[in-house]
Design an enzyme around this catalytic site. Sequence first.
Site, PDB file in Angstrom:
ATOM      1  N   ASN A  72       5.853 -34.052  -8.406  1.00  0.00           N
ATOM      2  CA  ASN A  72       6.176 -32.657  -7.253  1.00  0.00           C
ATOM      3  C   ASN A  72       6.410 -31.250  -8.385  1.00  0.00           C
ATOM      4  O   ASN A  72       6.431 -30.665  -8.673  1.00  0.00           O
ATOM      5  CB  ASN A  72       6.909 -32.714  -6.481  1.00  0.00           C
TER       6      ASN A  72
ATOM      7  N   LYS B   1      14.303 -30.991 -14.554  1.00  0.00           N
ATOM      8  CA  LYS B   1      14.873 -29.282 -14.542  1.00  0.00           C
ATOM      9  C   LYS B   1      14.678 -28.988 -16.463  1.00  0.00           C
ATOM     10  O   LYS B   1      14.407 -27.893 -16.825  1.00  0.00           O
ATOM     11  CB  LYS B   1      16.285 -29.108 -13.970  1.00  0.00           C
TER      12      LYS B   1
ATOM     13  N   THR C 257      34.896 -37.459   1.377  1.00  0.00           N
ATOM     14  CA  THR C 257      34.590 -38.815  -0.131  1.00  0.00           C
ATOM     15  C   THR C 257      34.428 -38.459  -1.075  1.00  0.00           C
ATOM     16  O   THR C 257      33.423 -37.451  -1.179  1.00  0.00           O
ATOM     17  CB  THR C 257      33.180 -39.206   1.352  1.00  0.00           C
ATOM     18  N   VAL C 258      35.720 -38.170  -1.780  1.00  0.00           N
ATOM     19  CA  VAL C 258      35.847 -37.937  -3.057  1.00  0.00           C
ATOM     20  C   VAL C 258      35.185 -39.072  -3.934  1.00  0.00           C
ATOM     21  O   VAL C 258      35.394 -40.837  -3.677  1.00  0.00           O
ATOM     22  CB  VAL C 258      36.846 -37.380  -3.632  1.00  0.00           C
TER      23      VAL C 258
ATOM     24  N   GLU D 284      28.402 -41.155 -14.431  1.00  0.00           N
ATOM     25  CA  GLU D 284      28.622 -40.120 -14.462  1.00  0.00           C
ATOM     26  C   GLU D 284      30.330 -40.258 -14.998  1.00  0.00           C
ATOM     27  O   GLU D 284      31.456 -40.567 -14.328  1.00  0.00           O
ATOM     28  CB  GLU D 284      28.803 -37.940 -13.611  1.00  0.00           C
TER      29      GLU D 284
ATOM     30  N   HIS E 132      18.201 -33.871 -11.855  1.00  0.00           N
ATOM     31  CA  HIS E 132      18.199 -32.428 -13.534  1.00  0.00           C
ATOM     32  C   HIS E 132      16.747 -33.224 -14.595  1.00  0.00           C
ATOM     33  O   HIS E 132      17.171 -31.801 -15.065  1.00  0.00           O
ATOM     34  CB  HIS E 132      19.919 -33.601 -13.706  1.00  0.00           C
TER      35      HIS E 132
ATOM     36  N   ARG F 169      14.741 -31.007  -4.273  1.00  0.00           N
ATOM     37  CA  ARG F 169      16.182 -30.726  -5.549  1.00  0.00           C
ATOM     38  C   ARG F 169      17.532 -31.863  -5.092  1.00  0.00           C
ATOM     39  O   ARG F 169      18.190 -31.836  -5.567  1.00  0.00           O
ATOM     40  CB  ARG F 169      16.643 -29.563  -4.816  1.00  0.00           C
TER      41      ARG F 169
ATOM     42  N   SER G 254      20.716 -36.982 -13.759  1.00  0.00           N
ATOM     43  CA  SER G 254      20.007 -38.247 -12.747  1.00  0.00           C
ATOM     44  C   SER G 254      18.364 -37.541 -12.986  1.00  0.00           C
ATOM     45  O   SER G 254      18.088 -36.831 -13.856  1.00  0.00           O
ATOM     46  CB  SER G 254      20.226 -37.701 -11.447  1.00  0.00           C
TER      47      SER G 254
ATOM     48  N   THR H 241      19.446 -25.493 -12.472  1.00  0.00           N
ATOM     49  CA  THR H 241      20.700 -26.187 -12.739  1.00  0.00           C
ATOM     50  C   THR H 241      21.410 -26.406 -13.448  1.00  0.00           C
ATOM     51  O   THR H 241      20.964 -26.893 -14.507  1.00  0.00           O
ATOM     52  CB  THR H 241      20.901 -27.298 -11.366  1.00  0.00           C
TER      53      THR H 241
HETATM   54  N1  LIG Z   1      21.066 -25.499  -3.116  1.00  0.00           N
HETATM   55  C1  LIG Z   1      21.893 -26.002  -4.322  1.00  0.00           C
HETATM   56  O1  LIG Z   1      22.997 -26.205  -4.265  1.00  0.00           O
HETATM   57  C2  LIG Z   1      21.020 -25.783  -5.972  1.00  0.00           C
HETATM   58  C3  LIG Z   1      21.614 -25.813  -7.171  1.00  0.00           C
HETATM   59  C4  LIG Z   1      21.329 -25.796  -8.184  1.00  0.00           C
HETATM   60  C5  LIG Z   1      19.624 -25.402  -8.035  1.00  0.00           C
HETATM   61  N2  LIG Z   1      18.681 -25.392  -7.068  1.00  0.00           N
HETATM   62  C6  LIG Z   1      17.120 -25.162  -7.025  1.00  0.00           C
HETATM   63  O2  LIG Z   1      16.821 -24.133  -6.637  1.00  0.00           O
HETATM   64  C7  LIG Z   1      16.087 -24.608  -5.981  1.00  0.00           C
HETATM   65  C8  LIG Z   1      15.989 -24.255  -4.285  1.00  0.00           C
HETATM   66  O3  LIG Z   1      17.268 -25.076  -4.179  1.00  0.00           O
HETATM   67  P1  LIG Z   1      17.531 -24.564  -2.135  1.00  0.00           P
HETATM   68  O4  LIG Z   1      18.778 -25.789  -2.051  1.00  0.00           O
HETATM   69  O5  LIG Z   1      17.145 -23.851  -1.234  1.00  0.00           O
HETATM   70  O6  LIG Z   1      16.293 -26.271  -2.179  1.00  0.00           O
HETATM   71  P2  LIG Z   1      15.276 -26.492  -0.653  1.00  0.00           P
HETATM   72  O7  LIG Z   1      14.349 -27.785  -0.763  1.00  0.00           O
HETATM   73  O8  LIG Z   1      16.181 -26.358   0.871  1.00  0.00           O
HETATM   74  O9  LIG Z   1      14.000 -25.772  -0.570  1.00  0.00           O
HETATM   75  C9  LIG Z   1      13.016 -25.916  -1.905  1.00  0.00           C
HETATM   76  C10 LIG Z   1      11.944 -25.876  -0.507  1.00  0.00           C
HETATM   77  O10 LIG Z   1      10.677 -26.182  -1.586  1.00  0.00           O
HETATM   78  C11 LIG Z   1       9.591 -26.325  -0.862  1.00  0.00           C
HETATM   79  N3  LIG Z   1       8.997 -26.992  -1.483  1.00  0.00           N
HETATM   80  C12 LIG Z   1       8.780 -28.155  -2.399  1.00  0.00           C
HETATM   81  N4  LIG Z   1       8.432 -28.629  -3.356  1.00  0.00           N
HETATM   82  C13 LIG Z   1       6.577 -27.684  -2.614  1.00  0.00           C
HETATM   83  C14 LIG Z   1       5.233 -27.552  -2.783  1.00  0.00           C
HETATM   84  N5  LIG Z   1       4.788 -28.671  -3.672  1.00  0.00           N
HETATM   85  N6  LIG Z   1       4.984 -27.045  -2.481  1.00  0.00           N
HETATM   86  C15 LIG Z   1       5.419 -25.717  -1.668  1.00  0.00           C
HETATM   87  N7  LIG Z   1       6.755 -26.355  -1.066  1.00  0.00           N
HETATM   88  C16 LIG Z   1       7.421 -27.049  -1.579  1.00  0.00           C
HETATM   89  C17 LIG Z   1      10.042 -27.124   0.090  1.00  0.00           C
HETATM   90  O11 LIG Z   1      10.057 -27.907   0.854  1.00  0.00           O
HETATM   91  C18 LIG Z   1      12.127 -26.689   0.173  1.00  0.00           C
HETATM   92  O12 LIG Z   1      11.530 -25.994   1.519  1.00  0.00           O
HETATM   93  C19 LIG Z   1      15.611 -25.643  -6.116  1.00  0.00           C
HETATM   94  O13 LIG Z   1      14.766 -25.516  -6.719  1.00  0.00           O
HETATM   95  C20 LIG Z   1      16.860 -25.988  -6.158  1.00  0.00           C
HETATM   96  O14 LIG Z   1      17.097 -27.036  -7.901  1.00  0.00           O
HETATM   97  C21 LIG Z   1      20.295 -25.058  -6.561  1.00  0.00           C
END
Ligand SMILES: NC(=O)c1ccc[n+]([C@@H]2O[C@H](COP(=O)([O-])OP(=O)(O)OC[C@H]3O[C@@H](n4cnc5c(N)ncnc54)[C@H](O)[C@@H]3O)[C@@H](O)[C@H]2O)c1
Length: 386
Positions: A122, A189, A257-258, A332, A186, A104, A183, A148
């Site tokens: 992935n 997604k 850092t902006v 961006e 994104h 992510r 990116s 997202t």
């Molecule tokens: N954190 C944010 O601000 C945010 C914002 C918008 C969207 N998201 C979305 O929410 C979701 C969760 O975000 P997060 O911040 O908890 O991310 P994170 O990376 O902390 O958690 C994702 C988890 O998925 C696991 N993972 C990834 N690929 C895998 C696979 N092939 N098999 C098994 N496990 C796998 C990783 O090891 C990780 O623990 C993501 O899809 C992210 O794109 C997060």
Amino acid sequence: MVKALRCLILGGDGYLGWPTAMYLSKRGHEVMVVDNYLHRQLAAECNAPALYSVPDLPERCKLWQATNGIEIRHAIGDVQDYDFLSTITREFLPDTIIHYAEQRSAPFSMKGYQEAKLTLINNLSTTFNLIWVVMRDAPNAHIIKLGTMGEYGTPNIDIEEGWIDIEHKGRKEHFLYPRQGSSLYHTTKIHDTDLLWFYVRMAGLRVTDLMQGPVYGLLTEEIGNNFDLLPFFDYDDIFGTVVNRFVVQAVAGIPLTVYGKGGQTRGFLNILDTLQSIGLVVENPAKPGEMRILNQFTEQFSITEIAKMVQEASASWGIKTEISHLENPRKELEEHYYNASREGLSKLGLKPNFLTKEVLQQMIAVVQKYKDKIDTRSIMPRVRWS
Ligand SMILES: NC(=O)c1ccc[n+]([C@@H]2O[C@H](COP(=O)([O-])OP(=O)(O)OC[C@H]3O[C@@H](n4cnc5c(N)ncnc54)[C@H](O)[C@@H]3O)[C@@H](O)[C@H]2O)c1
């Protein structure tokens, strides 16, 4: 009284996955978490340590059971492995599958060829396997997919919730809202959303696709004073989201850092509202054949506004913080129109926890406990978009 559901959380070791598991478990649902520790592995390879180390999943589940007497089941494995995911699904028989298991980080996906390929393969393979496992093994299960707000980009028109009505040469149609990721992450997604919509049309799946903004915060009700239950807290340039990163920079005594002018505006939300939203969506599932898209954020801020809020909250703890504008490593718009709709979750009952000075002060207080562990070398941007 809510009907207890069987919830399978893919990516249950992550920043959002583990708090979601505790939240749903406490609400009386039966929970199983799955992860292959990809995030831990990539963070180590990128020299991007989290603020503190957290126990592995079996240990976290044990701690949860010891604290609350409730079991959270776990399985360690790769969601890209179809047989692994299918076996778990047939054994656990989930009513709901929450799909967090993706790479992510936008900067990670822009680092180089290998990182881009890993992200693409992935993210699309996990979504594709999930779709096929649901079609074959659990056709009635509700898929909740984390998308997202970044899928929409920053268009010069209002951002609707997933869909838009278009009139063209006198004829009308209801389309997915146009998407333009900034990116490769994104963009994966966006592909996820397209895949899900295709199989909703073909196989009548029930899907909720949540367009989430950047999340901040680390304390939840379920954690209470038991800090062993805290989620990961990333603050580096690659995995750290902006509010969390600024709070750590303030505590470390280094300038916030902006990137560029700082007029980049996004929709943000407190981790408490991620949990609340997921709970509402789990308990109010999409119907068969429905592709429900909800924008999951509570407030819009520019990056400069966030920096000023963190600066002000730090000042009230006696911390003097500077704001520094860096050359933007990303491609961006730095000043743009931004007005996104977010009615769906409000209608389901979401009560927002806003980004107040008190919320930031509480975050600063927790981060201060780990001040000695902050590695300031991992904060300045190391990845450029071009
Ligand atoms: N954190 C944010 O601000 C945010 C914002 C918008 C969207 N998201 C979305 O929410 C979701 C969760 O975000 P997060 O911040 O908890 O991310 P994170 O990376 O902390 O958690 C994702 C988890 O998925 C696991 N993972 C990834 N690929 C895998 C696979 N092939 N098999 C098994 N496990 C796998 C990783 O090891 C990780 O623990 C993501 O899809 C992210 O794109 C997060």
